[in-house]
Design an enzyme around this catalytic site. Structure first.
Site, PDB file in Angstrom:
ATOM      1  N   HIS A  59       0.711  -1.221  -0.100  1.00 50.79           N
ATOM      2  CA  HIS A  59       0.017   0.017  -0.118  1.00 50.79           C
ATOM      3  C   HIS A  59       0.905   1.284  -0.065  1.00 50.79           C
ATOM      4  O   HIS A  59       1.550   1.716   1.045  1.00 50.79           O
ATOM      5  CB  HIS A  59      -0.989   0.080   1.224  1.00 50.79           C
ATOM      6  CG  HIS A  59      -2.013   0.951   1.204  1.00 50.79           C
ATOM      7  ND1 HIS A  59      -3.079   0.874   1.874  1.00 50.79           N
ATOM      8  CD2 HIS A  59      -1.913   2.264   0.838  1.00 50.79           C
ATOM      9  CE1 HIS A  59      -3.828   1.916   1.777  1.00 50.79           C
ATOM     10  NE2 HIS A  59      -3.261   2.792   1.219  1.00 50.79           N
ATOM     11  N   HIS A  61       1.431   5.271  -2.222  1.00 46.14           N
ATOM     12  CA  HIS A  61       0.727   6.184  -3.278  1.00 46.14           C
ATOM     13  C   HIS A  61       1.978   7.015  -3.764  1.00 46.14           C
ATOM     14  O   HIS A  61       2.867   7.450  -3.121  1.00 46.14           O
ATOM     15  CB  HIS A  61       0.064   7.734  -2.436  1.00 46.14           C
ATOM     16  CG  HIS A  61      -1.235   7.129  -1.962  1.00 46.14           C
ATOM     17  ND1 HIS A  61      -2.574   6.626  -2.408  1.00 46.14           N
ATOM     18  CD2 HIS A  61      -1.279   6.279  -0.465  1.00 46.14           C
ATOM     19  CE1 HIS A  61      -3.455   6.209  -1.478  1.00 46.14           C
ATOM     20  NE2 HIS A  61      -2.747   5.858  -0.353  1.00 46.14           N
ATOM     21  N   LEU A  62       2.187   6.988  -5.157  1.00 43.76           N
ATOM     22  CA  LEU A  62       3.364   7.373  -5.983  1.00 43.76           C
ATOM     23  C   LEU A  62       2.907   8.643  -6.481  1.00 43.76           C
ATOM     24  O   LEU A  62       4.041   9.204  -7.097  1.00 43.76           O
ATOM     25  CB  LEU A  62       4.077   6.402  -6.685  1.00 43.76           C
ATOM     26  CG  LEU A  62       4.700   4.986  -5.906  1.00 43.76           C
ATOM     27  CD1 LEU A  62       5.024   4.092  -7.191  1.00 43.76           C
ATOM     28  CD2 LEU A  62       5.548   5.434  -5.066  1.00 43.76           C
ATOM     29  N   ASN A  93      -5.356   6.455  -6.737  1.00 45.48           N
ATOM     30  CA  ASN A  93      -5.800   7.902  -6.579  1.00 45.48           C
ATOM     31  C   ASN A  93      -4.914   8.781  -7.163  1.00 45.48           C
ATOM     32  O   ASN A  93      -4.591   9.767  -6.463  1.00 45.48           O
ATOM     33  CB  ASN A  93      -6.363   7.821  -5.081  1.00 45.48           C
ATOM     34  CG  ASN A  93      -5.327   7.830  -4.205  1.00 45.48           C
ATOM     35  OD1 ASN A  93      -4.294   7.461  -4.464  1.00 45.48           O
ATOM     36  ND2 ASN A  93      -5.580   8.575  -3.091  1.00 45.48           N
ATOM     37  N   ASP A 151      -8.936   3.061  -2.867  1.00 44.87           N
ATOM     38  CA  ASP A 151      -8.411   3.717  -1.720  1.00 44.87           C
ATOM     39  C   ASP A 151      -8.529   5.245  -1.785  1.00 44.87           C
ATOM     40  O   ASP A 151      -8.291   6.102  -2.792  1.00 44.87           O
ATOM     41  CB  ASP A 151      -7.017   3.254  -1.666  1.00 44.87           C
ATOM     42  CG  ASP A 151      -6.393   3.799  -0.291  1.00 44.87           C
ATOM     43  OD1 ASP A 151      -7.035   3.641   0.872  1.00 44.87           O
ATOM     44  OD2 ASP A 151      -5.279   4.505  -0.183  1.00 44.87           O
ATOM     45  N   HIS A 178     -10.560   0.447   1.585  1.00 45.10           N
ATOM     46  CA  HIS A 178     -10.230   1.599   2.473  1.00 45.10           C
ATOM     47  C   HIS A 178     -11.440   1.683   3.355  1.00 45.10           C
ATOM     48  O   HIS A 178     -12.642   2.179   2.823  1.00 45.10           O
ATOM     49  CB  HIS A 178      -9.847   2.794   1.983  1.00 45.10           C
ATOM     50  CG  HIS A 178      -9.762   4.301   2.692  1.00 45.10           C
ATOM     51  ND1 HIS A 178      -8.732   4.634   2.958  1.00 45.10           N
ATOM     52  CD2 HIS A 178     -11.069   4.666   3.150  1.00 45.10           C
ATOM     53  CE1 HIS A 178      -9.274   6.067   3.628  1.00 45.10           C
ATOM     54  NE2 HIS A 178     -10.348   5.863   3.894  1.00 45.10           N
ATOM     55  N   ASP A 303       1.384   2.572   3.657  1.00 44.58           N
ATOM     56  CA  ASP A 303       0.262   3.708   3.441  1.00 44.58           C
ATOM     57  C   ASP A 303       1.194   5.133   3.122  1.00 44.58           C
ATOM     58  O   ASP A 303       0.737   5.966   3.379  1.00 44.58           O
ATOM     59  CB  ASP A 303      -0.807   3.736   4.057  1.00 44.58           C
ATOM     60  CG  ASP A 303      -1.829   4.639   3.561  1.00 44.58           C
ATOM     61  OD1 ASP A 303      -1.679   5.019   2.142  1.00 44.58           O
ATOM     62  OD2 ASP A 303      -2.654   5.090   4.402  1.00 44.58           O
ATOM     63  N   HIS A 307       2.846  14.370   0.431  1.00 41.14           N
ATOM     64  CA  HIS A 307       2.313  15.508   0.045  1.00 41.14           C
ATOM     65  C   HIS A 307       3.264  16.616   0.131  1.00 41.14           C
ATOM     66  O   HIS A 307       4.154  16.742   1.044  1.00 41.14           O
ATOM     67  CB  HIS A 307       1.119  15.939   1.369  1.00 41.14           C
ATOM     68  CG  HIS A 307       0.040  14.953   1.208  1.00 41.14           C
ATOM     69  ND1 HIS A 307      -1.139  14.888   0.151  1.00 41.14           N
ATOM     70  CD2 HIS A 307      -0.405  14.047   2.189  1.00 41.14           C
ATOM     71  CE1 HIS A 307      -1.943  14.312   0.464  1.00 41.14           C
ATOM     72  NE2 HIS A 307      -1.599  13.474   1.676  1.00 41.14           N
ATOM     73  N   PHE A 321      -4.924  14.299   4.442  1.00 43.60           N
ATOM     74  CA  PHE A 321      -4.417  13.279   5.647  1.00 43.60           C
ATOM     75  C   PHE A 321      -3.140  12.645   4.693  1.00 43.60           C
ATOM     76  O   PHE A 321      -2.969  12.504   3.484  1.00 43.60           O
ATOM     77  CB  PHE A 321      -5.472  12.371   5.246  1.00 43.60           C
ATOM     78  CG  PHE A 321      -6.956  12.746   6.013  1.00 43.60           C
ATOM     79  CD1 PHE A 321      -6.733  12.440   7.542  1.00 43.60           C
ATOM     80  CD2 PHE A 321      -7.824  13.385   5.074  1.00 43.60           C
ATOM     81  CE1 PHE A 321      -7.995  13.136   8.091  1.00 43.60           C
ATOM     82  CE2 PHE A 321      -9.217  13.683   5.988  1.00 43.60           C
ATOM     83  CZ  PHE A 321      -9.265  13.469   7.499  1.00 43.60           C
TER      84      PHE A 321
HETATM   85 ZN   LIG Z   1      -6.850   4.692   2.539  1.00 45.47          ZN
HETATM   86 ZN   LIG Z   2      -3.619   4.915   1.104  1.00 46.44          ZN
END
Ligand SMILES: [Zn+2]
Ligand SMILES: [Zn+2]
Length: 421
Positions: A59, A61-62, A93, A151, A178, A303, A307, A321
């Protein structure tokens, strides 16, 4: 050729824990044994270090395509390599959402060109992750996705979840959710409790998560699909997963390092403590650690949610978040779980290797003929995490400045050293 000499090989798949050499030829492991030599091979001295199968992160996010100010496949996978990860699964996402084969192909191609580690994309469950119509799941599978998830949001309704599961079942794909109930979540920014009252921040009850886990387990019982609960944070959620496993359902779950390390009492007016699900109660953390130890939890997943500093550097209520996670994951596992005696080292290795591999339905082991994905790490090397030194484009970690013992020493992907301390 690469020869890893004198490392303590921990291979959970074969219950191995002995000092051995590992010889790699091209992209695969060719021999394991003691006193191996190979004339022209590059030598990696692993004396005093652990040699484990390459870590897998289920899990992250790239942020590419679309949010390259926060991260790219290139910078994110460099950070992953530094964290000991040989493969990472990236959530859909992005902008645009990875809900069709052309976005999936673009990610796969970018990763092949610029990635330090293997990138396994996760496709959206619904078009645009909007919770209405199914995404182009079959076409994305052909293009390389390893699972589906919306997600960032839950799969919107039980009815849609049933459709997603039935469809994924026919394709042999994993469904990751999620879990959150939007009506209970309702604009909250941290876990509801004494601390949220004290800080005057809007709370989210743990039931926001567990109600959705309960729903998903029920739909998994209806469909027989493979369901994986992302970033599980609450004791009641874990109870649903335990009950599902007892019934023989194909239900698995992951826990993040921040949820087994921090609690709601740690939250202050600093957006580096804002993530979703929020940091939970002390009792929840205790339950998660028990689950990690007894096998109810299948994997540790970061996760990693970068940001850009400008977006996080605002009031708590307005900040997005998420926190970064690749480079502190192993060290948090060692310092919070293994060094205090809550988990054995072998169990921790399992949670980073065969645990996530099984969730994905693949193998991961150190054996002749296997792909040479290997993580070499120290359990006692003293160091301090400095987010400014990270190859990630983002700095949003609550662990900046924290001192640790133990860190990745080298990450090897398909026989190639992609990170060396
Ligand atoms: Zn999530
Ligand atoms: Zn996530």
């Amino acid at each position: 050729m690469l020869l890893i000499k004198n490392g303590r090989v921990i291979d959970p798949a074969s219950n191995t824990d002995t000092v051995q050499d590992v010889l790699i030829e091209d992209s695969h492991i060719s021999r394991i044994g003691t006193g191996l030599s190979a004339g022209s091979a590059e030598i990696l001295d692993a004396a005093g270090l652990i040699v484990a199968p390459g870590f897998i992160d289920l899990h992250c996010h790239l942020r590419e395509p679309g949010q390259e100010l926060s991260e790219t496949i290139e910078t994110g996978t460099r950070s992953a390599a530094r964290g000991g990860f040989a493969a990472v699964c990236c959530m859909p996402n992005t902008v645009p959402v990875n809900d069709n084969a052309s976005v999936t192909r673009a990610i796969v191609e970018r990763a092949a060109a610029k990635g330090s580690v293997r990138v396994w994309p996760i496709g959206a469950a619904s078009a645009g992750s909007k919770g209405e119509a199914l995404a182009e799941i079959a076409a994305m599978k052909a293009a390389g996705i390893v699972a589906v998830s919306d997600d960032g949001k839950p799969v919107a309704t039980a009815r849609l979840m049933r459709q997603v599961m039935e469809y994924c079942n026919s394709l042999g794909l994993l469904v990751i959710d999620h879990c959150e109930d939007p009506s209970l979540f309702a604009g909250g920014v941290m876990r509801e409790g004494k601390q949220s009252v004290k800080l005057g921040l809007k709370g989210i009850p743990s039931q926001s998560e567990s109600i959705c886990v309960g729903r998903d387990v029920e739909v998994a019982a209806l469909t027989g699909a493979r369901l994986h609960i992302a970033h599980m944070s609450a004791r009641a959620s874990l109870e649903y997963v335990r009950a599902a496993k007892k019934q023989g359902l194909r239900v698995t779950c992951e826990v993040t390092p921040h949820h087994f390390t921090l609690i709601d009492e740690d939250v202050r007016y600093d957006s580096h403590y804002k993530m979703n699900p929020p940091l939970a109660s002390r009792e929840d953390r205790e339950a998660l650690i028990e689950g990690l130890a007894d096998g109810s939890v299948d994997a540790i997943a970061t996760d990693h949610a970068p940001h850009h500093p400008a977006s996080k550097d605002v009031e708590f209520d307005r900040a997005p978040f998420g926190i970064t996670g690749f480079e502190t994951a192993l060290a948090l596992g060692l310092s919070e779980l293994v060094q205090p005696g809550r988990l054995s080292l072998n169990r921790l290795v399992e949670l980073f290797t065969i645990g996530p591999a099984r969730v994905l339905g693949i193998e991961r082991k150190i054996e002749a003929g296997q792909p040479a994905d290997i993580t070499v790490f120290s359990i006692d090397h003293p160091w301090t995490f400095r987010s400014k030194d990270s190859p990630s484009k983002s700095r949003n970690s609550p662990f900046n400045g924290r001192a640790f013992r133990g860190a990745p020493a080298a990450t090897i992907v398909a026989g190639r050293i992609v990170y060396k301390q």
